[in-house]
Design a protein around this motif. Sequence first.
Motif, mmCIF file in Angstrom:
data_model
loop_
_atom_site.group_PDB
_atom_site.id
_atom_site.type_symbol
_atom_site.label_atom_id
_atom_site.label_comp_id
_atom_site.label_asym_id
_atom_site.label_seq_id
_atom_site.Cartn_x
_atom_site.Cartn_y
_atom_site.Cartn_z
ATOM 1 N N SER A 232 69.913 45.334 139.821
ATOM 2 C CA SER A 232 70.961 45.250 140.837
ATOM 3 C C SER A 232 70.314 44.632 142.057
ATOM 4 O O SER A 232 69.178 44.966 142.408
ATOM 5 C CB SER A 232 71.490 46.639 141.182
ATOM 6 O OG SER A 232 72.088 47.212 140.052
ATOM 7 N N VAL A 233 71.049 43.745 142.705
ATOM 8 C CA VAL A 233 70.483 43.007 143.823
ATOM 9 C C VAL A 233 71.468 43.012 144.987
ATOM 10 O O VAL A 233 72.681 42.901 144.784
ATOM 11 C CB VAL A 233 70.195 41.544 143.399
ATOM 12 C CG1 VAL A 233 69.774 40.704 144.582
ATOM 13 C CG2 VAL A 233 69.119 41.499 142.331
ATOM 14 N N ALA A 234 70.940 43.156 146.194
ATOM 15 C CA ALA A 234 71.781 43.028 147.384
ATOM 16 C C ALA A 234 71.044 42.200 148.420
ATOM 17 O O ALA A 234 69.828 42.336 148.587
ATOM 18 C CB ALA A 234 72.113 44.398 147.952
ATOM 19 N N GLU B 59 76.064 40.948 146.556
ATOM 20 C CA GLU B 59 75.720 42.082 145.691
ATOM 21 C C GLU B 59 76.056 41.699 144.256
ATOM 22 O O GLU B 59 77.149 41.173 144.002
ATOM 23 C CB GLU B 59 76.521 43.320 146.070
ATOM 24 C CG GLU B 59 76.091 43.973 147.374
ATOM 25 C CD GLU B 59 77.003 45.127 147.740
ATOM 26 O OE1 GLU B 59 77.096 46.088 146.972
ATOM 27 O OE2 GLU B 59 77.654 45.037 148.781
ATOM 28 N N THR C 136 66.189 45.005 145.706
ATOM 29 C CA THR C 136 66.192 44.809 144.244
ATOM 30 C C THR C 136 65.934 46.143 143.561
ATOM 31 O O THR C 136 64.975 46.836 143.898
ATOM 32 C CB THR C 136 65.075 43.823 143.829
ATOM 33 O OG1 THR C 136 65.193 42.623 144.590
ATOM 34 C CG2 THR C 136 65.171 43.494 142.347
ATOM 35 N N LEU C 137 66.810 46.510 142.669
ATOM 36 C CA LEU C 137 66.592 47.679 141.831
ATOM 37 C C LEU C 137 66.436 47.143 140.416
ATOM 38 O O LEU C 137 67.408 46.692 139.795
ATOM 39 C CB LEU C 137 67.793 48.624 141.937
ATOM 40 C CG LEU C 137 67.741 49.920 141.129
ATOM 41 C CD1 LEU C 137 66.578 50.794 141.569
ATOM 42 C CD2 LEU C 137 69.042 50.700 141.294
#
Lengths: 214, 215
Positions: free
Chosen positions: A71-73, A84, A61-62
């Motif tokens: 932003s998530v991955a 993503e 998680t950013l």
Amino acid sequence: MKPLVVIVAVFMCLSCASLPKLDPAGGAFDCPAPFLTEKTRLIHAIEARVAGRVSSVIGVTLADPAERAMSVAIVGTEGLSLFEADSKNGEIAVKRALPPFDQHDFARGMMSDIELIFFAPQPVHRHQGLDEAGCRVCRYAAPKEGFTDVSEVEDGVYRIRRYSPGMALKREVTIRGDRGERFAQIDLQAYERVRYRLIMTLLEAETVSGAATK
Amino acid sequence: MSATNNTGRFRLASRAALFLIMILSAASAAASDHFAELRQNAAAIESIQADFTQKKLMKILSKPLVSEGRFAYAAPDSVRWEYLRPLQSVVLSHRGETRRFLAAGGKMVEDTSGGVKAMSIVLGEVSGWMQGRFEDNPSFTASIHRKQDQTFVILTPATESLGRMMRQIEIVLSRRDATIRSVRLVESADAETVIEFKNVRVNAELPAGLFQDVQ
């Protein structure tokens, strides 16, 4: 048929916790705030329990609280990127979604869960009080989200409860800090038609400077 | 003048096309020979054990996400693919049965999700690679080239749907014993996974129950 419907409805109501009444605190206090204050990159090992099944993934998680952007991955144990997506002010852009993460509303539900954990609520109204255990609770109310209760249940242990606009408990999050890391352990319980639990263990956390961001 | 020029151009084009076909045919024959050689060398492999380091690179990450684990293979189709850190998990494939276990609540529990089926397919592929069979899967187009003491096999998805999941797989093998040294999985322009094998032991004795027991 009608008695059966009533019995089922009563059972469903009993099995759902609803918004508790807060007692007066006897004065104003600083609201517990476990939320991010700086743009941060967090990597968690996630154990997901859904309908008796257990799986594990790595979550990246950013999150930028000032912009309410993230932003998530999701990465599988074997290294494959499974999901993503980016989100800003509720607008979600899915960049990659492999099954089962391509299911309808998965992205919205996941982003909402992450926002609940890391971002401070955006309330229309705020109310303070004491819960049944005597813990100080700040209650945030917003028309769409419903009610969000935030409390510090022990030193360094925070609890966030999200209730629907109809006052039914939908999410319960426990955040435990360890060795200076506020998000060392996160336990999220979702009370939906299909219930699930996410147990997140911090692997890495770093503050991200503006120049180093995406 | 125009007709003469056109005829000349046609002849030139025909010769160029023929030349190109000859080169491609020769390259294809050479590639077939190289694949045949790989299969021949791999036929001597009865077992492989190795440690591996996996590096996941993504735009969202400031540095690679590193995982470490162990790999074991026994001909014809037994595979143990084990991650030790940061997440502990193990996939066992033996006699057509694949099982996946992961650490949860302090113990190893069996994964009963659909991911096991996907891993079964992946490990089937890996078994094929260990035997030098890179051209068997019609879902991928395989090409091969050599550089110094290494052989590079490039697998490219044959379908658009698979291509959206995986752009390319690059497998680097030792020319000496045909064992795999690294695998690079390119998912997109922003994401790839590199798995590097080390401490590779070929045909060493395998512990009993390696492909059946979790511990």
